[in-house]
Design an enzyme around this catalytic site. Sequence first.
Site, mmCIF file in Angstrom:
data_model
loop_
_atom_site.group_PDB
_atom_site.id
_atom_site.type_symbol
_atom_site.label_atom_id
_atom_site.label_comp_id
_atom_site.label_asym_id
_atom_site.label_seq_id
_atom_site.Cartn_x
_atom_site.Cartn_y
_atom_site.Cartn_z
ATOM 1 N N ASN A 81 44.850 28.377 41.725
ATOM 2 C CA ASN A 81 46.186 28.887 41.430
ATOM 3 C C ASN A 81 46.802 29.375 42.741
ATOM 4 O O ASN A 81 46.428 30.427 43.247
ATOM 5 C CB ASN A 81 46.071 30.033 40.411
ATOM 6 C CG ASN A 81 47.395 30.705 40.148
ATOM 7 O OD1 ASN A 81 48.460 30.189 40.509
ATOM 8 N ND2 ASN A 81 47.357 31.873 39.510
ATOM 9 N N LYS A 133 49.781 30.369 43.311
ATOM 10 C CA LYS A 133 50.796 31.426 43.128
ATOM 11 C C LYS A 133 52.034 31.131 43.992
ATOM 12 O O LYS A 133 52.365 29.979 44.196
ATOM 13 C CB LYS A 133 50.196 32.797 43.413
ATOM 14 C CG LYS A 133 48.864 33.002 42.693
ATOM 15 C CD LYS A 133 48.360 34.404 42.779
ATOM 16 C CE LYS A 133 46.978 34.471 42.132
ATOM 17 N NZ LYS A 133 46.487 35.811 41.973
ATOM 18 N N HIS A 170 48.934 33.864 32.618
ATOM 19 C CA HIS A 170 48.313 34.545 33.766
ATOM 20 C C HIS A 170 48.692 36.025 33.755
ATOM 21 O O HIS A 170 49.811 36.389 33.386
ATOM 22 C CB HIS A 170 48.750 33.889 35.079
ATOM 23 C CG HIS A 170 47.935 34.366 36.239
ATOM 24 N ND1 HIS A 170 48.219 35.539 36.901
ATOM 25 C CD2 HIS A 170 46.819 33.854 36.810
ATOM 26 C CE1 HIS A 170 47.309 35.719 37.838
ATOM 27 N NE2 HIS A 170 46.451 34.715 37.816
ATOM 28 N N GLU A 182 49.575 37.990 35.975
ATOM 29 C CA GLU A 182 50.785 38.345 36.741
ATOM 30 C C GLU A 182 52.034 38.025 35.930
ATOM 31 O O GLU A 182 53.039 38.731 36.018
ATOM 32 C CB GLU A 182 50.782 37.610 38.088
ATOM 33 C CG GLU A 182 49.761 38.238 39.032
ATOM 34 C CD GLU A 182 49.128 37.270 40.013
ATOM 35 O OE1 GLU A 182 49.681 36.182 40.233
ATOM 36 O OE2 GLU A 182 48.058 37.605 40.549
ATOM 37 N N GLU A 220 39.951 36.101 32.704
ATOM 38 C CA GLU A 220 40.229 36.744 33.989
ATOM 39 C C GLU A 220 40.395 38.251 33.778
ATOM 40 O O GLU A 220 41.503 38.712 33.457
ATOM 41 C CB GLU A 220 41.513 36.179 34.595
ATOM 42 C CG GLU A 220 41.471 34.690 34.845
ATOM 43 C CD GLU A 220 42.436 34.294 35.952
ATOM 44 O OE1 GLU A 220 41.982 33.815 36.982
ATOM 45 O OE2 GLU A 220 43.650 34.500 35.779
ATOM 46 N N GLY A 228 42.372 39.398 42.561
ATOM 47 C CA GLY A 228 42.946 39.743 43.864
ATOM 48 C C GLY A 228 42.478 41.081 44.407
ATOM 49 O O GLY A 228 43.058 41.603 45.353
HETATM 50 C C1 PEP Z 1 43.963 34.432 39.814
HETATM 51 O O1 PEP Z 1 45.044 34.841 40.222
HETATM 52 O O2 PEP Z 1 43.903 33.717 38.791
HETATM 53 C C2 PEP Z 1 42.768 34.811 40.541
HETATM 54 C C3 PEP Z 1 41.615 34.649 39.975
HETATM 55 O O3 PEP Z 1 42.980 35.347 41.810
HETATM 56 P P1 PEP Z 1 41.831 35.779 42.853
HETATM 57 O O4 PEP Z 1 40.816 34.658 42.882
HETATM 58 O O5 PEP Z 1 42.539 35.928 44.141
HETATM 59 O O6 PEP Z 1 41.228 37.022 42.319
#
Ligand code: PEP
Length: 251
Positions: A9, A11, A96, A98, A168, A174
């Site tokens: 991803n 972003k 997601h 975010e 997640e 992040g």
């Molecule tokens: C994500 O945004 O789906 C994610 C898993 O980010 P990161 O790997 O940076 O934690």
Amino acid sequence: MRKNIVAGNWKMNNNAEETQQLINNLKIAIEGLNTEARVIIAPTFVNLSLAQNAVNNSIIEVSAQNMHQAKNGAFTGEISGSMLTSIGIKTVILGHSERRTYFGEDDAMLTEKVKAALENDLEIVFCFGELLEDRKSDNHFNVVESQLKNVLFDLTATEWKNIVLAYEPVWAIGTGETASPEQAQEMHAFIRSLIADKYGAELANDVSILYGGSVKPNNAEEIFSKEDVDGGLIGGASLKAEDFTAIIKAI
Ligand code: PEP
């Protein structure tokens, strides 16, 4: 039989030139790699067509990061499912954290988005996961159960063929903090059991459940080794061809 998947991803990162460059680097890095896993990247909307061309002659698939639930209309700045399919996109990430946190996407909106994506024959990588306070208060299983049931448990068994799940935990996205392989396995097994209770074991066994949250080259192998972890949704580490390739190799 469920598939292993490593999805990146991206972003809101990478302009057109950087998108082309990263895909070029990734293609070189994974050339000759003998992997059974699907490899997916999700660049930003404006670079989807460029990415579709750039991944040509490779195993890399291109996904969108989001879509709007309406077919078309007065929704300035939004992108519909049929717009994605019209340029050859076959997969879309929905839900997601975010999107949920910064853009107010709740279960009701995500139910509409899932419906619209399926109407357009799009495969969905559906993201969900608990907040830190949910885990601290030992409420994480309840939260995950309701996120899944509220949005996906009215789907038919046939519609589930187009669903990939991405668990997640929000506290691990992040942040550099990863769920332990045991925590990931525990939740993935729970998710699979919920699907089995509703749709039967065969369907549950066929659903790919990805883990997302600070997966890096140095922890991917241990997480992916768990029985119910079928790959990862990768944020930060998908922005470097070397790291993303190391994660693909770990599956
Ligand atoms: C994500 O945004 O789906 C994610 C898993 O980010 P990161 O790997 O940076 O934690």
